[in-house]
Design an enzyme around this catalytic site. Structure first.
Site, PDB file in Angstrom:
ATOM      1  N   GLU A  59      69.995 -18.075  -9.141  1.00 43.55           N
ATOM      2  CA  GLU A  59      70.046 -17.440 -10.467  1.00 43.55           C
ATOM      3  C   GLU A  59      68.910 -16.474 -10.702  1.00 43.55           C
ATOM      4  O   GLU A  59      69.095 -15.399 -11.243  1.00 43.55           O
ATOM      5  CB  GLU A  59      69.989 -18.491 -11.589  1.00 43.55           C
ATOM      6  CG  GLU A  59      71.269 -19.219 -11.849  1.00 43.55           C
ATOM      7  CD  GLU A  59      71.484 -20.316 -10.841  1.00 43.55           C
ATOM      8  OE1 GLU A  59      70.541 -20.587 -10.086  1.00 43.55           O
ATOM      9  OE2 GLU A  59      72.583 -20.885 -10.823  1.00 43.55           O
ATOM     10  N   HIS A 103      73.803 -30.482 -18.165  1.00 40.42           N
ATOM     11  CA  HIS A 103      74.915 -29.547 -18.252  1.00 40.42           C
ATOM     12  C   HIS A 103      75.414 -29.409 -19.670  1.00 40.42           C
ATOM     13  O   HIS A 103      76.514 -28.945 -19.900  1.00 40.42           O
ATOM     14  CB  HIS A 103      76.059 -30.011 -17.339  1.00 40.42           C
ATOM     15  CG  HIS A 103      75.704 -29.932 -15.895  1.00 40.42           C
ATOM     16  ND1 HIS A 103      74.872 -30.837 -15.287  1.00 40.42           N
ATOM     17  CD2 HIS A 103      76.036 -29.029 -14.954  1.00 40.42           C
ATOM     18  CE1 HIS A 103      74.731 -30.506 -14.020  1.00 40.42           C
ATOM     19  NE2 HIS A 103      75.423 -29.411 -13.788  1.00 40.42           N
TER      20      HIS A 103
END
Lengths: 393, 410
Positions: free
Chosen positions: B146, B215
């Protein structure tokens, strides 16, 4: 000038001397473009590729340009040192003296369509890309005429029209940006490359490997250049890196180790790298260089290395001295002419500093400009939230 | 101009009845003045099933003359739309994809980068089949990196490309925080205006169905103080497509927050090209008694609570703020001036969340108009637990919203 100068002839040298004293308006710097063949100081060391030849072609004109540019950069950095001590430059100031050969050699191998992105030691790279002394000093002193209008500072020099993308304070973060530039070049089919510079300290950042992996996967024309000055601020490379062979760190990506104090070697390597990257994807260049100053102005630079080491490098490997010796040994200019160039350069720098000192500080409304590209009518407040209240343009 | 929301059924399937009209179109060029029509106090409660009810408070005297206006305008707009533009029905993720596809067709500089966006089609199918259509160089599968691919997106944006960077889950973008904060947000400023970064960073966030703590993150609060970026949160297929297109066309870096649980919402959206203004809030349900400010998934919890509240005789005004940075203080302010009571319902954490900033902004600007302190319902300051019952209690539930409104309107 009808004088044609041959490298080995000493007759032309003596021919020039009386003329130079006769012509007092301009110093006759050689504009000769007949090629001179020289050898780099040390051969290149290659990883996963064929090293380019040690033999380089150059011209008198080019050598003198190199000399002048490097002398200008050296003078600029020394002047920045004095300005910092005089408290005209504040914050962080990272000086590049000692490493000029990398900036100058790289620029000689590229066009303005190629992109360069570097970290915070960017004053000289900015100059090489076409920046002016006024822009440099004004930005360092936080004035309006600075390249970033005084809002960036030493670590944020940018020049969009010559594809110089800065100027970044966070170690290593510029390398993914650089790979993004290479991606854009490939996307737009520019046939140009990107040189992403970083230091030996940044070489240990994970994002470099991530970016290299993606660049290799997507075949991007990215060249990662490690300016290895052997110290990451106060930590020597052997204390920070298990394997200080930075040019080998690409593993699957080829690498080349270059003597970064030899401007001709740098130029040769960059030309080679550009050709390679356009065909085969990313390549790593390791420039073995050295900085005379400390990491920044707040670092004396002598707590983690000896003064003998610094003076040793200065005597043996200084890039400007090397070119000076080359020029003198090939009789391309006299000692006096080189000294004159240095004086000229010094004057230029002093003039630019004087001009920058006159330049005004940014208007207070500049605080709010350029936050957003398009005005949002958003309000911004000062600490008291009443007195200073502006709409972001 | 009453906005009709789709009735929210069971929490599991947030599908809507297609017969009702959609949220009125908002055009980018329309100045804020156009919403002056909302300044006329409407004492009419328009129910979700389309029937009109009068509010039971004393202020209903003037309702008669306004009813005709409200109903007429609504009927006109819906009649006009149904005859000329029936629109098409789709799910929210399809709306996002449509927006993305249209922008990619329109501008060759738009490209998409993310994990599994290409051949796999996107983990939430937002980019399904785009790689087949536009090729591998425009829909790029990145490795799991990322920090660097967000950095690469920013670098590409500096040269003029318009990348759309997808975080598979917003929480993963924490790894790219340095790039988003220092490079994305600040480069326009530190370069003295030389570079613009027209990047869109998007991804699903929010609390899902027992996805676990890492998450289920809400990153709006972490990014909100970065200067130079814009943040928007979509909540319906209509505004998802509109915001996606506007974000891509914007010259500023925009972070588009989607929600994991809203991807299967169904709505009828117009066929023609439209965008939603990035800095504007959406009036979901005009009302009189209390202003409820919300965004993303909590909008549906609020509307569910609104049904109960209406039955109990309250008239909440529900505004989906959509623009998380900057806040649309114009719309919000008008509402506060009308109702004098504010309830913020958000999914962000209590500490330092969007609600906290919004409370501060409203208090500073509209303190004189408030009859009661602002109430802010946010998620608990805990990592989201896995167990279903516990997870339910970390986010705000409709029952809590009803109680809060009752308390506020006492």
């Amino acid at each position: 000038m009808a004088l044609s100068r041959f490298a080995s002839s000493s007759r032309s040298g003596s021919l020039l001397k009386p003329l130079s004293s006769a012509i007092s308006l301009r110093r006759p710097i050689s504009t000769d473009t007949t090629p001179i063949t020289l050898e780099t100081s040390v051969p290149f060391t290659a990883h996963q590729c064929e090293a380019p030849s040690r033999t380089v072609q150059t011209t008198a004109n080019e050598l003198l340009t190199f000399f002048r540019d490097m002398a200008l950069m050296r003078r600029m950095e020394i002047a920045a040192d004095s300005l910092y001590k005089a408290k005209l430059i504040r914050g962080f100031c990272h000086l590049y003296d000692g490493q000029e050969a990398v900036a100058v050699g790289m620029e000689a191998a590229l066009t303005k369509k190629d992109c360069i992105i570097t970290a915070y030691r960017d004053h000289c790279t900015f100059m090489a890309r076409g920046g002016t002394l006024l822009e440099v000093f004004a930005e360092l002193m936080g004035r309006q005429a600075g390249c970033s209008r005084g809002k960036g500072g030493s670590m944020h020099f940018y020049k969009k029209d010559s594809n110089f993308y800065g100027g970044h304070g966070i170690v290593g973060a510029q390398v993914p940006l650089g790979c993004g530039l290479a991606f854009a070049q490939k996307y737009s089919k520019d046939e140009a490359v990107t040189f992403a510079l970083y230091g030996d300290g940044a070489a240990n950042q994970g994002q470099l490997f991530e970016a290299l992996n993606i660049s290799a996967l997507w075949d991007l024309p990215a060249i990662l250049v490690c300016e290895n000055n052997h110290y990451g601020m106060g930590t020597a490379e052997w204390r920070a890196a298990k394997s200080p062979a930075y040019y080998k760190r690409g593993d699957y990506a080829p690498g080349l180790k270059v003597d970064g104090m030899d401007v001709l070697a740098v130029k040769q390597a960059c030309t080679f790298a550009k050709e390679h990257a356009l065909k085969n994807g990313p390549i790593i260049l390791e420039m073995d260089t050295y900085r005379y100053h400390g990491h920044s102005m707040s670092d004396p630079g002598s707590t983690y290395r000896t003064r003998d080491e610094i003076t040793g490098v200065r005597q043996e490997r200084d890039p400007i001295e090397r070119i000076r010796k080359l020029i003198l040994s090939h009789d391309l200019a006299t000692e006096k002419e080189l000294k004159d160039i240095e004086k000229e350069v010094r004057k230029e720098v002093d003039d630019a500093i004087a001009q920058a000192k006159e330049n005004p500080v940014p208007e207070s409304s500049e605080l709010f400009t350029n936050v957003y590209a398009k005005g949002l009518g958003v309000e911004s407040f000062g600490a008291d939230r009443k007195e200073v209240r502006a709409t972001l343009p | 101009m009453a906005a009709i929301f789709q009735g929210v059924g069971a929490a599991a399937t947030l599908s809507s009845s297609p017969s009702n009209s959609f949220v009125p179109k908002k055009f980018l060029t329309s100045p804020r003045r156009s919403f002056s029509v909302r300044k006329v106090p409407s004492y009419v409660v328009v129910r979700s099933d389309g029937s009109v009810n009068f509010d039971l408070n004393s202020k209903s005297r003037r309702a008669q003359q306004l009813v005709a206006n409200a109903v007429a305008t609504k009927a006109d707009s819906s009649a006009a739309s149904s005859s000329s533009n029936p629109g098409h029905e789709l799910l929210l993720f399809e709306a996002l994809r449509e927006g993305l596809e249209e922008e990619m067709e329109r501008d060759p500089r738009v490209c998409v980068m993310g994990e599994d966006v290409g051949h796999y089609g996107g983990s939430y199918k937002v980019t399904k089949d785009l790689a087949k259509k536009f090729g591998d160089l425009r829909v790029l599968d990145t490795p799991i990196a990322e920090n660097s691919f967000t950095g690469m997106g920013i670098g590409a944006a500096m040269t003029g490309l318009r990348p759309v960077v997808e975080g598979m889950n917003m929480g993963f973008l924490l790894l790219a925080f340095n790039q988003i904060s220092n490079n994305c947000g600040m480069l326009h400023y530190t370069s003295g205006g030389q570079f613009t970064i027209p990047i869109v960073i998007r991804g699903p966030g929010g609390v899902g169905r027992q996805l676990g703590a890492e998450h289920s993150q809400r990153l709006e609060s972490y990014f909100q103080s970065i200067p130079g970026i814009q943040m928007v949160a979509c909540s319906t297929p209509y505004n998802a497509k509109g915001l996606m297109k506007a974000a891509i066309r914007s010259e500023n870096p925009v972070i588009l927050f989607e929600h994991v649980l809203l991807y299967n919402l169904k709505e009828r959206i117009p066929d023609e090209d439209y965008i939603c203004n990035l800095e504007e809030a959406e009036m979901v349900r005009p009302g009189e008694h209390v202003t409820i400010l919300t965004y993303s998934r909590m909008r549906y919890h609020v509307m569910q609570a609104a049904k109960t509240l209406v039955n109990k005789g309250y008239d909440p005004e529900v505004i989906d703020i959509r623009s998380l940075k900057p806040f649309d203080l114009y719309t919000i302010g008008n509402s506060v001036k009308k109702t004098h009571r504010v309830l913020i319902v958000e999914e962000c954490m209590r500490t330092g969340g969007i609600g906290a900033s919004l409370t501060a902004a409203i208090t500073e600007n509209f303190n004189d108009y408030l009859d009661a302190p602002i109430m802010c319902l946010s998620s608990q300051d805990v990592p989201t637990p896995y167990a279903g019952t516990l997870e339910e209690w970390t986010v705000v539930q409709p029952a809590q919203i009803v109680t809060a409104v009752e308390q506020l309107c006492r």
